[in-house]
Design an enzyme around this catalytic site. Structure first.
Site, PDB file in Angstrom:
ATOM      1  N   HIS A  68     -25.185  41.957 -20.641  1.00 38.98           N
ATOM      2  CA  HIS A  68     -25.735  42.906 -21.647  1.00 38.98           C
ATOM      3  C   HIS A  68     -25.493  42.808 -23.058  1.00 38.98           C
ATOM      4  CE1 HIS A  68     -26.381  45.842 -18.117  1.00 38.98           C
ATOM      5  NE2 HIS A  68     -24.982  45.431 -17.715  1.00 38.98           N
ATOM      6  N   ASP A  70     -30.687  47.383 -13.739  1.00 36.14           N
ATOM      7  CA  ASP A  70     -29.024  47.466 -13.709  1.00 36.14           C
ATOM      8  C   ASP A  70     -28.527  48.470 -14.677  1.00 36.14           C
ATOM      9  OD1 ASP A  70     -26.574  46.668 -13.036  1.00 36.14           O
ATOM     10  OD2 ASP A  70     -26.386  46.061 -15.278  1.00 36.14           O
ATOM     11  N   ASN A 116     -18.552  50.609 -13.991  1.00 34.40           N
ATOM     12  CA  ASN A 116     -19.503  50.820 -12.971  1.00 34.40           C
ATOM     13  C   ASN A 116     -20.298  49.640 -12.289  1.00 34.40           C
ATOM     14  OD1 ASN A 116     -20.901  52.391 -11.120  1.00 34.40           O
ATOM     15  ND2 ASN A 116     -22.510  52.791 -12.456  1.00 34.40           N
ATOM     16  N   ASP A 118     -21.014  40.902 -16.084  1.00 34.08           N
ATOM     17  CA  ASP A 118     -21.455  42.082 -16.293  1.00 34.08           C
ATOM     18  C   ASP A 118     -20.833  42.448 -17.671  1.00 34.08           C
ATOM     19  OD1 ASP A 118     -22.575  44.730 -16.386  1.00 34.08           O
ATOM     20  OD2 ASP A 118     -21.154  45.346 -14.573  1.00 34.08           O
ATOM     21  N   HIS A 163     -19.389  48.014 -25.692  1.00 32.63           N
ATOM     22  CA  HIS A 163     -19.496  49.662 -26.156  1.00 32.63           C
ATOM     23  C   HIS A 163     -19.101  49.710 -27.535  1.00 32.63           C
ATOM     24  CE1 HIS A 163     -21.598  50.885 -22.562  1.00 32.63           C
ATOM     25  NE2 HIS A 163     -20.682  50.627 -21.814  1.00 32.63           N
TER      26      HIS A 163
END
Ligand code: ZN
Length: 448
Positions: free
Chosen positions: A57, A149, A282, A309, A313
């Protein structure tokens, strides 16, 4: 620029030299011509094909306060990666040719790793209508992996249509397997620890049921399915069954699901450390038995690859109450170290096995032809050099990512990436990012 990496071990083999010229490995062996070459001392280092992450991400466009394509690319290069697949849950969502081309272009401008955009399966990740899969596939970004996703494609009819659609160009649907009606309000893995803490649980069956359904759909359609972040022992058994039946299924596991477990949410014996949102992710951290099954499945090859993954954040989304924290952890700079810690050695993987699971197999699944090649004459010089004897303390403030949400803060991890080369150009030397080269759309250097 020509380079000779002197006295390096390729995949754990005997010391040799690697010559790099014009983006390619020009030669491997002792006594190579060093005239005009920059010599890099590879003594004690292991050369691996550049790592490929199928699940990153990068947060751009939309959440540049958490990560950008450039900062994520730096973290990736420092972690030994030469290619990352950027997930579609950006803002706007990568569900059109315009957005995937934007991410692709930002990756080229950063110039540190190949950023391969993943396209959304459904418009706005809403799970209601198929996105423009065909136009994303034929765009300049040449999308081959599609994923919602963060969300599961829960509607079986939509999932079937997506599989049918991508089959035409040998694309793959990467599913975040989570039956949403079984996980509504979930805060952690459903089990003994969630019962103790009184937190709503995310049951293993919510993942396993979707993997079973999707495997059957993929088999029915004859299309490729990739299962994101497998987290339970039961999922491993379903994937094993599907592979034995000849279903075209591949699967990934994250480093954190190999190492970390749900008791960390309760502080792992230390009440003071309970409810630290850095451990919220998650799918959630599972039990020690699940982690052991995942490690065994990775070694055996039932799980094909490791994917990070990597989920940066912003501070306000992570340093808050457990209930309100966003799920996700950083992963790019620590992935190889965690996999080595958990799986390298007797009864586990050797360096060749790590190269297969972190470079060759993900490159094959993603269709990234420039990646996943062992250093050999004529191959793209896209490789990473690691120091297997090094150990390093994880300091969140030292990571290249914009975010700080690493679950390994304060831990000492093995193996350090010393250098990374992308098509013959160093992106990392002496453990530091070197100036980003400017590359054209075809990946050729246009200036240094
Ligand atoms: Zn996911």
């Amino acid at each position: 620029m020509t380079y000779v990496i002197h006295d390096v071990s390729i995949l754990g083999g005997p010391p040799t030299d690697i010559a790099i010229r014009d983006g390619l490995v020009a030669g491997v062996g002792t006594g190579l011509d060093r005239a005009g070459a920059e010599v890099i001392d590879g003594t004690g280092l292991v050369a691996l094909p550049g790592l490929v992450d199928l699940h990153t991400h990068l947060r751009e466009p939309g959440r540049e306060d958490a990560e950008t394509v450039l900062t994520g690319s730096r973290a990736a290069a420092l972690g030994g990666y030469t290619a990352v697949c950027a997930m579609a849950n950006t803002s706007p969502v990568a569900d059109t040719a315009g957005v995937v081309e934007q991410v692709f272009r930002l990756g080229r401008e950063a110039g540190l790793v190949d950023v391969q955009p993943i396209g959304a399966v459904t418009v706005g990740l809403a799970g209601e209508a198929l996105a423009e899969l065909g136009t994303m596939a034929t765009s300049a970004a040449r999308v081959r992996i599609f994923s919602d996703d963060g969300h599961c494609v829960a509607d079986p009819r939509l999932m079937r249509r997506a599989l049918e659609y991508v089959k035409a160009f040998d694309g793959v649907i990467a599913q975040h397997a989570e039956e949403p009606r079984l996980t509504a309000g979930a805060q952690m893995h459903e089990g003994e620890v969630s019962a103790q803490l009184g937190l709503p649980g995310w049951p293993a069956v919510a993942e396993e049921a979707v993997i079973a359904r999707d495997a059957l759909l993929a088999g029915h359609v004859g299309a490729r399915l990739h299962v994101c972040h497998v987290s339970t022992a039961g999922s491993v058994e379903i994937i094993r069954w599907a592979k034995a039946r000849g279903i075209r299924i591949t699967a990934e596991v994250t480093p954190h699901h190999l190492l970390l477990t749900d008791d960390l949410v309760a502080g792992s014996g230390d009440q003071e450390r309970a409810y630290d949102p850095v451990f919220k992710v998650n799918p959630p951290l599972r039990t020690a038995a699940d982690a052991a099954a995942l490690r065994a499945a990775l070694v055996e090859g039932v799980i094909d690859i490791v994917a990070t993954d990597h989920a940066p954040h912003a501070v306000e989304d992570k340093e808050c109450e457990w209930e309100y924290a966003r799920p996700g952890m950083l992963g790019l700079q620590t992935a190889l170290s965690v996999v080595v810690r958990e799986c390298l050695g007797e009864g586990g993987l050797d360096w060749n096995g790590i190269a297969e699971r972190m470079s060759r197999a993900p490159a094959r699944i993603a269709g990234l032809d420039d990646h996943g090649h062992d250093p050999a004459p004529g191959a793209p010089a896209t490789l990473t050099l690691v120091d297997p004897a090094a150990r390093w303390p994880v300091d969140p403030g030292e990571l290249a990512s914009k975010a700080r949400n690493t679950p390994y803060a304060g831990m000492e991890l093995p193996v350090r990436v010393v250098a990374t080369f992308l098509r013959g150009v160093p992106t990392v030397l002496d453990g530091k990012v070197v100036g980003a080269p400017i590359t054209a759309m075809d990946g050729k250097l246009v200036g240094a």
